[in-house]
Write a protein that holds these residues in place. Structure first.
Motif, short mmCIF file in Angstrom:
data_model
loop_
_atom_site.label_atom_id
_atom_site.label_comp_id
_atom_site.label_asym_id
_atom_site.label_seq_id
_atom_site.Cartn_x
_atom_site.Cartn_y
_atom_site.Cartn_z
N ALA A 214 0.82 -1.22 0.00
CA ALA A 214 0.00 0.00 0.00
C ALA A 214 0.85 1.27 0.00
N SER A 215 2.13 1.15 0.35
CA SER A 215 3.00 2.33 0.42
C SER A 215 3.33 2.90 -0.95
N GLY A 216 3.15 2.10 -2.00
CA GLY A 216 3.51 2.53 -3.34
C GLY A 216 4.98 2.31 -3.67
N LEU A 217 5.74 1.82 -2.73
CA LEU A 217 7.15 1.52 -2.98
C LEU A 217 7.28 0.25 -3.83
N ASN A 218 8.37 0.15 -4.55
CA ASN A 218 8.69 -1.08 -5.28
C ASN A 218 9.46 -2.06 -4.41
N THR A 219 9.74 -1.67 -3.19
CA THR A 219 10.47 -2.51 -2.24
C THR A 219 9.70 -3.80 -1.96
N VAL A 220 10.43 -4.91 -1.86
CA VAL A 220 9.80 -6.19 -1.52
C VAL A 220 10.42 -6.72 -0.23
N ILE A 221 9.73 -7.65 0.40
CA ILE A 221 10.22 -8.25 1.65
C ILE A 221 11.32 -9.25 1.34
N SER A 222 12.38 -9.22 2.14
CA SER A 222 13.37 -10.29 2.13
C SER A 222 13.33 -10.98 3.49
N ALA A 223 13.72 -12.26 3.50
CA ALA A 223 13.71 -13.04 4.74
C ALA A 223 14.69 -14.19 4.58
N ALA A 224 15.18 -14.79 5.67
CA ALA A 224 14.96 -14.36 7.02
C ALA A 224 16.29 -14.19 7.74
N ASP A 225 17.39 -14.12 6.98
CA ASP A 225 18.71 -13.82 7.57
C ASP A 225 19.05 -14.71 8.76
N GLU A 226 18.81 -16.02 8.62
CA GLU A 226 19.19 -16.93 9.71
C GLU A 226 20.72 -17.04 9.76
N VAL A 248 7.31 -13.07 0.17
CA VAL A 248 8.74 -12.79 0.21
C VAL A 248 9.28 -12.71 -1.21
N GLY A 249 9.95 -11.59 -1.52
CA GLY A 249 10.50 -11.42 -2.86
C GLY A 249 11.95 -11.83 -2.98
N GLN A 250 12.64 -11.97 -1.86
CA GLN A 250 14.06 -12.35 -1.87
C GLN A 250 14.38 -13.14 -0.62
N TRP A 251 15.21 -14.18 -0.79
CA TRP A 251 15.63 -14.98 0.35
C TRP A 251 17.07 -14.67 0.70
N ASN A 252 17.28 -14.38 1.97
CA ASN A 252 18.60 -14.06 2.51
C ASN A 252 19.03 -15.14 3.49
N ALA A 253 20.33 -15.38 3.54
CA ALA A 253 20.88 -16.26 4.58
C ALA A 253 22.28 -15.80 4.92
N HIS A 254 22.68 -16.09 6.16
CA HIS A 254 24.06 -15.89 6.59
C HIS A 254 24.77 -17.24 6.55
N THR A 255 26.08 -17.21 6.45
CA THR A 255 26.82 -18.49 6.37
C THR A 255 27.91 -18.56 7.43
N GLU A 272 13.45 -22.72 -7.07
CA GLU A 272 12.16 -23.40 -7.26
C GLU A 272 11.00 -22.44 -7.07
N THR A 273 11.16 -21.47 -6.16
CA THR A 273 10.08 -20.52 -5.89
C THR A 273 10.26 -19.21 -6.67
N GLY A 274 11.30 -19.15 -7.51
CA GLY A 274 11.49 -17.99 -8.36
C GLY A 274 11.93 -16.74 -7.64
N LYS A 275 12.64 -16.90 -6.54
CA LYS A 275 13.04 -15.74 -5.73
C LYS A 275 14.49 -15.35 -6.01
N ASP A 276 14.79 -14.04 -5.85
CA ASP A 276 16.17 -13.61 -5.79
C ASP A 276 16.80 -14.20 -4.53
N LEU A 277 18.14 -14.24 -4.52
CA LEU A 277 18.84 -14.94 -3.44
C LEU A 277 20.12 -14.19 -3.09
#
Length: 606
Positions: A214-226, A248-255, A272-277
């Motif tokens: 609803a904000s009008g931003l093109n920003t998407v949610i990323s998760a979950a930085d485990e 979720v538009g992008q998946w993040n992880a720490h290593t 498989e889910t078509g997300k950025d990584l």
């Protein structure tokens, strides 16, 4: 062998978090800020293009539930973040966090193509159970009160919208979590942190998603930085099971820890889910260049198995070590200098540029990439031990240059990105690279590489190695009837010629004349290799993502080539098993087809 016919991922760039060094360096003189940002973003510096801005939660200014400057007992006062509000009915104080903001704006000025993510370590103190942004009282329970989910979501989105409206910075992604499923985050702790169970993460993104839209931003949610890849895989699967991955538009992880099997599983789920990584945060201890090179091996493993679009360091500047940073100095005295790790990191980040394709190089101590025009090849080779030699097969490239046109750069204990051409020999299409102890070398080679259709099925007569997704240094091999996984040697037992049988089926025969044979008709899960021909030697090949395929029994198409007991150890047998078998990450039944000759239909890029 370096293989331009196998694209592992399209790489978008290298980066680093702004938390917490930017909050300190943003108080420096403009001249000094300009220099360190130039070192960070310049194409001849680290060449970083991706940056993570930390939205502070902010502790209670009256310290009613935590000690004053409690973070100084751990990560230092640099970890104290300013929040933009002090209570629910407070107005936003946009003058806060000026130092981190100033660094971000300087990055944007010097690197107009910079990509930014906004991330949160904790909600503001007044939304928590403990009253402290360090975490909950026991560390293992949620600290954000559910009645504040909507308010916290608005807080995050309002900050993102402010930066778009006031400064023209639109965050690509908004990450509301940081290592949240762990038990790291305690009240009175050393930094902002907030536990979220997997279920709580899912509930929160369901609240955040419509507010962000609803904000009008093109920003998407990323998760979950485990904090590690195993936790990231488990969380990803929970999101999918709850039908929440769609938010979720992008998946993040720490290593900070993890193995290559889980890296491959994480990659599969994202594709498989078509997300950025993104590999969004990592770092390691150690000593001297040995620690720096060990961290580089982790970088290689991350790039090879996670296949991220971007790879991120945690810190740029530190005061007390030369491992978690690339420059070191004093925040208070405004002094700084490049440490060895700066040059070690440059060996990758300066030369593997944004927009390059990571291509297959099965040697675990190497990384290879080509540019979009396919006229430049970059190879980075790592040597953590004594003096070593790499022999690199470049037979899949056309019109290799003379040795004098190759650029070679080396960092070692005594060298910083030094000219290393004297260590390179080129004999036909075999390049020999001599490496001193504890060193890393980057080769930049003018080439003519072929363009091939991504994920194309093999052509009749093509010859391949068949390499498991979760261990790229090994391949399917057969010298007798037994079919096993062995270390790659490019010998006759591993070179499998594909024959198109028609009707979408193929057979595999190695250079010893042995044909892969299934025994599903007798309910036998094993694969064998034999010289005679039978109807059980027909298989189907189905693309999965990038370079990875299922290889299925033609008569029993639910069954795929399988690493027995999911083991990628050398000597393990290869069989067939139900591809799905209740698993959402069957990476032990996924394979790279690694061409050993250029396909007949490939066309040279001119």
């Amino acid at each position: 062998m370096v293989n331009p016919l196998v694209v592992r991922q399209h790489f978008d760039g290298w980066g680093v978090s702004l938390c917490w060094w930017a909050g300190q360096c943003g108080k420096w003189s403009d001249e000094k800020m300009d220099e360190i940002i130039t070192w960070l973003v310049s194409p001849t510096g680290l060449n970083y293009s991706h940056f993570r801005y930390n939205i502070g939660g902010g502790d209670d200014p009256e310290n009613r539930h935590c000690d004053l400057h409690h973070m100084g007992r751990g990560k230092g006062l640099r970890a104290e973040m300013e929040g933009f509000k002090d209570s629910s009915d407070d107005t936003y104080h946009w003058d806060r966090d000026a130092a981190q903001r100033k660094i971000m704006l300087k990055i944007k000025e010097k690197r107009p193509d910079a990509v930014f993510e906004a991330f949160s370590n904790s909600c503001p103190y007044y939304m928590t159970y403990s009253g402290c942004v360090g975490g909950s009282k026991n560390g293992g329970s949620d600290n954000l009160r559910p009645e504040y989910y909507e308010e916290f979501a608005h807080y995050l989105v309002d900050v993102c919208k402010h930066y778009k409206d006031e400064y023209g910075i639109e965050f690509k992604t908004l990450e509301p979590f940081n290592e949240s499923v762990t038990g790291f985050w305690y009240a009175n702790g050393s930094q902002e942190g907030c536990h979220f169970d997997y279920e709580s993460q899912i509930k929160f993104v369901r609240v955040l998603a419509p507010i962000l839209k609803a904000s009008g931003l093109n920003t998407v949610i990323s998760a979950a930085d485990e904090t590690n890849i195993g936790l990231a895989v488990e969380g990803f699967k929970r999101f999918i099971a709850a039908d929440a991955d769609k938010y979720v538009g992008q998946w993040n992880a720490h290593t900070y820890s993890g193995n290559n099997v889980d890296r491959a599983r994480f990659s599969q789920l994202a594709h498989e889910t078509g997300k950025d990584l993104w590999m969004s945060e990592t770092g390691a201890g150690g000593n001297g260049i040995g620690g720096n090179l060990s961290m580089t091996q982790r970088l290689f493993d991350d790039i090879r198995y996670i296949q991220p679009d971007a790879w991120m360091d945690w810190q740029y500047m530190e005061e007390v070590n030369d491992q978690w940073c690339t420059i070191r100095g004093s925040f208070a005295e405004q002094t700084y200098y490049k440490v060895k790790n700066y040059y070690v990191r440059q060996q990758c980040s300066r030369f593997i540029k944004r927009g390059y394709d990571i291509i297959a190089s099965p040697c675990a101590q190497s990384l290879a990439a080509v540019n979009a025009a396919r006229d430049t090849l970059v190879i980075v080779a790592l040597n953590e031990g004594t003096a070593a030699t790499h022999q690199i097969d470049l037979s899949l490239f056309h019109k290799l240059p003379s040795r004098s046109r190759i650029l070679a750069y080396r960092t070692s204990e005594s060298e910083d990105l030094a000219n290393a051409l004297s260590s390179v020999k080129l004999d036909g299409k075999t390049l020999t690279l001599s490496m001193p102890p504890q060193s890393i070398t980057t080769l930049v080679i003018p080439v003519h590489a072929v363009n091939v259709e991504p994920m194309a099925l093999p052509h009749n007569g093509d010859e391949f190695l068949i390499i498991p997704r979760q261990e790229t240094a090994r391949a399917i091999s057969a010298t007798g009837s037994k079919v096993t996984l062995e270390n790659i040697d490019y010998g006759k037992a591993q070179r499998w010629r594909v024959t198109d049988l028609g009707n979408g089926t193929y057979s595999f025969q190695n250079a010893l004349g042995l044909r892969l044979t299934s025994h599903r008709s007798t309910n036998d899960s094993s694969l064998t290799a034999q010289k005679g021909q039978t109807h059980e030697q027909a298989f189907r090949i189905e693309p999965i993502d990038f370079a990875n395929y299922k290889i299925l029994v033609a008569d029993e198409p639910a069954y795929a080539f399988d690493l027995t007991n999911a083991s990628s150890d050398a000597g393990n047998t290869i069989g067939t098993w139900n591809y799905a078998d209740g698993s959402t990450t069957p990476t032990h039944r996924q394979w790279m087809l690694f061409p050993l000759t250029a396909p007949q239909k490939a066309k040279k890029n001119r």
